[in-house]
Design an enzyme around this catalytic site. Structure first.
Site, PDB file in Angstrom:
ATOM      1  N   HIS A 290       0.870  -1.194   0.000  1.00 35.53           N
ATOM      2  CA  HIS A 290       0.000   0.000   0.000  1.00 35.53           C
ATOM      3  C   HIS A 290       0.902   1.238   0.000  1.00 35.53           C
ATOM      4  O   HIS A 290       1.694   1.426  -0.906  1.00 35.53           O
ATOM      5  CB  HIS A 290      -0.938  -0.093   1.208  1.00 35.53           C
ATOM      6  CG  HIS A 290      -2.042   0.913   1.274  1.00 35.53           C
ATOM      7  ND1 HIS A 290      -2.357   1.781   0.272  1.00 35.53           N
ATOM      8  CD2 HIS A 290      -2.931   1.184   2.275  1.00 35.53           C
ATOM      9  CE1 HIS A 290      -3.376   2.547   0.641  1.00 35.53           C
ATOM     10  NE2 HIS A 290      -3.756   2.206   1.849  1.00 35.53           N
ATOM     11  N   HIS A 329      -2.152  -1.915  -9.877  1.00 32.11           N
ATOM     12  CA  HIS A 329      -3.142  -1.291  -8.985  1.00 32.11           C
ATOM     13  C   HIS A 329      -4.420  -2.110  -9.034  1.00 32.11           C
ATOM     14  O   HIS A 329      -4.790  -2.634 -10.084  1.00 32.11           O
ATOM     15  CB  HIS A 329      -3.429   0.150  -9.433  1.00 32.11           C
ATOM     16  CG  HIS A 329      -4.038   0.991  -8.357  1.00 32.11           C
ATOM     17  ND1 HIS A 329      -5.376   0.958  -8.076  1.00 32.11           N
ATOM     18  CD2 HIS A 329      -3.466   1.854  -7.483  1.00 32.11           C
ATOM     19  CE1 HIS A 329      -5.609   1.804  -7.069  1.00 32.11           C
ATOM     20  NE2 HIS A 329      -4.477   2.347  -6.691  1.00 32.11           N
ATOM     21  N   ASP A 385       2.982   5.598  -6.565  1.00 30.49           N
ATOM     22  CA  ASP A 385       4.240   5.436  -5.808  1.00 30.49           C
ATOM     23  C   ASP A 385       5.471   5.324  -6.690  1.00 30.49           C
ATOM     24  O   ASP A 385       6.589   5.363  -6.183  1.00 30.49           O
ATOM     25  CB  ASP A 385       4.133   4.182  -4.925  1.00 30.49           C
ATOM     26  CG  ASP A 385       3.112   4.377  -3.826  1.00 30.49           C
ATOM     27  OD1 ASP A 385       2.185   3.563  -3.722  1.00 30.49           O
ATOM     28  OD2 ASP A 385       3.210   5.398  -3.111  1.00 30.49           O
TER      29      ASP A 385
END
Ligand code: SDX
Length: 450
Positions: A290, A329, A385
């Site tokens: 995450h 994702h 990210d």
């Protein structure tokens, strides 16, 4: 000849014989092959209520049908008006406003207001919002003693999670969760104090004195001051970096029912106060799958070391040996719109900090992966990210502080999700069911007979 069907009203159990053509237009008709019974389950918002399946039984003492959905791959846990994501089209909107417009035109505090209150603030509303948050950035002095207990190389996320939870002990009034004024006060405290805690974690690690908030500075500017101010009388943030950080905070503010938002809602559903609920949410964010991924991306890029080593690393990923961190994702099966904006922001940051060699490796990785069938077939694209860590590193943040930056920004989203859950009349304490596959009843076996 008009054909009638028997429809059971799930709310009352009453059966009605209704001409088929006027039965509710949106229905899922289920035929249970075990009993050959037919059920018309109402469809609303493209979903069926799981509780409407409980009428499907094979006998009167049957508990009734449930759905089985590990990791909630296909289960809506709530109705929400906060964030809309279209994973196939790479769309992200907060309260209907596209993320691209907010990143270009708004500020983090204005976006926090929008996400939590549902509308963009007027000038006076924003001024009041900013005033209260600015005047809730200080921490109780005892917090310092609490933080002194951490070992010097304690991971900042462990410190952040614990300290957010500890704030609950300073503000017992936060348990008054159904009082709107109390929720507003806790909102000011959380958005105001999380950056201060984050900066204290960083200064603790370096053995540096804590820097008190500077109310003259912007939200990101004050955070940079608390992080980096040394002996100068007043810290002057670099405006390019201050603005880049504000954009990164905007991009990370909310993301509908992600893992940590689910924890915030679930913990809050037991009517725990918002501080301990957010400690749980931050703990979930810490996980490498995450919010912890930005830290792992930096480690991965450093491990790869140079562009020419990219093909060898991609081979390891395709062999299932390692994951390409920052890629993939659950929702986005297209390019994460936040990653695009972060990539554009990186260029402005590097004009000030100098270009990071890791960016070249990241660009090479992206280029190779987006052409490779393994990633194309699995619809794996860069997520938020993938590039954020490179900017954070260029701005001088230590790698293990990246997720802390994510948590600062996500504070607004967690509060919005928590409040929406509390005010939703359909919500109650979260308590999933299970499919029990364990032993039937059996007796205790004394030690000598085992
Ligand atoms: C965030 O939910 C949110 O909204 C989160 C977030 C937010 O703002 O709150 O967007 C923030 O958490 C972004 C995600 C950051 N995590 C990472 O970058 C870690 C690397 N990514 C993966 O672990 C993965 O992509 C997930 C966890 C993000 C999503 O996992 P899913 O949806 O459960 O998908 P999966 O693991 O079932 O993968 C499907 C296939 C598998 O291959 P097969 O078994 O079908 O052969 O894709 C493969 C996976 O092995 N795969 C990857 C991969 N991600 C998935 N293979 C290599 N590298 C990867 N990164």
């Amino acid at each position: 000849m008009v054909e009638n069907i028997i429809v059971t009203d799930a709310r009352t159990g009453k059966k009605y014989e209704i001409p088929k053509e006027i039965v509710m237009p949106d229905n899922l008709t289920i035929i249970d092959s075990r009993t050959e019974k037919e059920y018309a389950i109402p469809i609303t918002n493209g979903t069926i209520k799981a509780m409407d399946l409980r009428q499907i039984k094979v006998s009167d003492d049957d508990f009734g049908m449930m759905t089985y959905d590990p990791a909630f791959m296909n289960t809506a846990s709530c109705k929400s008006k906060i964030t809309f994501i279209d994973g196939d089209k790479g769309i992200l909107r907060y309260r209907g406003i596209p993320i691209e417009q907010l990143a270009e035109k708004s500020s983090y505090l204005e976006v926090a207001y929008l996400v939590i209150n549902g509308e963009l603030p007027t000038k006076s509303q924003l001024d009041e919002w900013t005033f209260h948050i600015t005047h809730h950035t200080m921490l109780h002095e005892n917090t310092k003693k609490f933080m002194e207990g951490f070992v010097p190389d304690a991971h900042p996320m462990g410190m952040l999670v614990s300290t957010i939870g500890a704030l609950s002990t300073f503000y017992p009034d936060s348990r008054d969760i159904f009082d709107a004024e109390s929720r507003k006060l806790q909102t000011y405290r959380l958005i105001g104090k999380v950056p201060t805690i984050a900066a204290y974690c960083y200064r603790h690690r370096l053995g540096l004195p804590y820097v008190y908030p500077d109310n003259d500075l912007s939200y990101p500017g004050n955070f940079l001051s608390m992080m980096y101010k040394m002996t100068e009388l007043k810290y002057k943030p670099n405006p390019v970096l201050e603005h880049a950080l504000d954009i990164l905070f905007i991009l990370h503010a909310d993301h509908e029912q992600n893992c940590s938002a689910n924890v915030m809602r679930s913990t809050g559903s037991s009517h725990a106060d918002p501080f301990v609920s957010m400690a749980g949410a931050a703990a979930a964010l810490y996980g490498p799958l995450h919010g912890g991924a930005n830290e792992e991306v930096l480690r991965m890029l450093k491990e790869i070391g140079s562009k020419d080593k990219v093909p060898e690393f991609i081979k390891r990923v395709k062999g299932g040996e390692v994951k390409l961190m920052g890629f993939g994702h659950r929702i986005y099966k297209n390019y994460d719109p936040r990653a695009k904006i972060i990539k554009e922001t990186a260029d402005r940051v590097f004009e000030v900090t100098g270009r990071s060699s890791l960016l070249d490796i990241a660009l090479e990785l992206e280029g190779v992966a987006l052409e490779d069938e393994y990633f194309i077939k699995r619809k794996l694209y860069p997520n938020v990210d993938f590039y954020s860590g490179i900017i954070y590193q260029a701005m001088g943040f230590p790698t293990d502080a990246f997720t802390v930056l994510f948590a600062i920004a996500r504070t607004a989203g967690w509060i919005a999700q928590w409040q929406e859950m509390l005010l939703d009349p359909e919500q109650k304490i979260a308590r999933p069911r299970q499919v029990y596959l364990g032993s039937d009843e059996r007796d205790y076996v004394p030690m000598e007979k085992r």
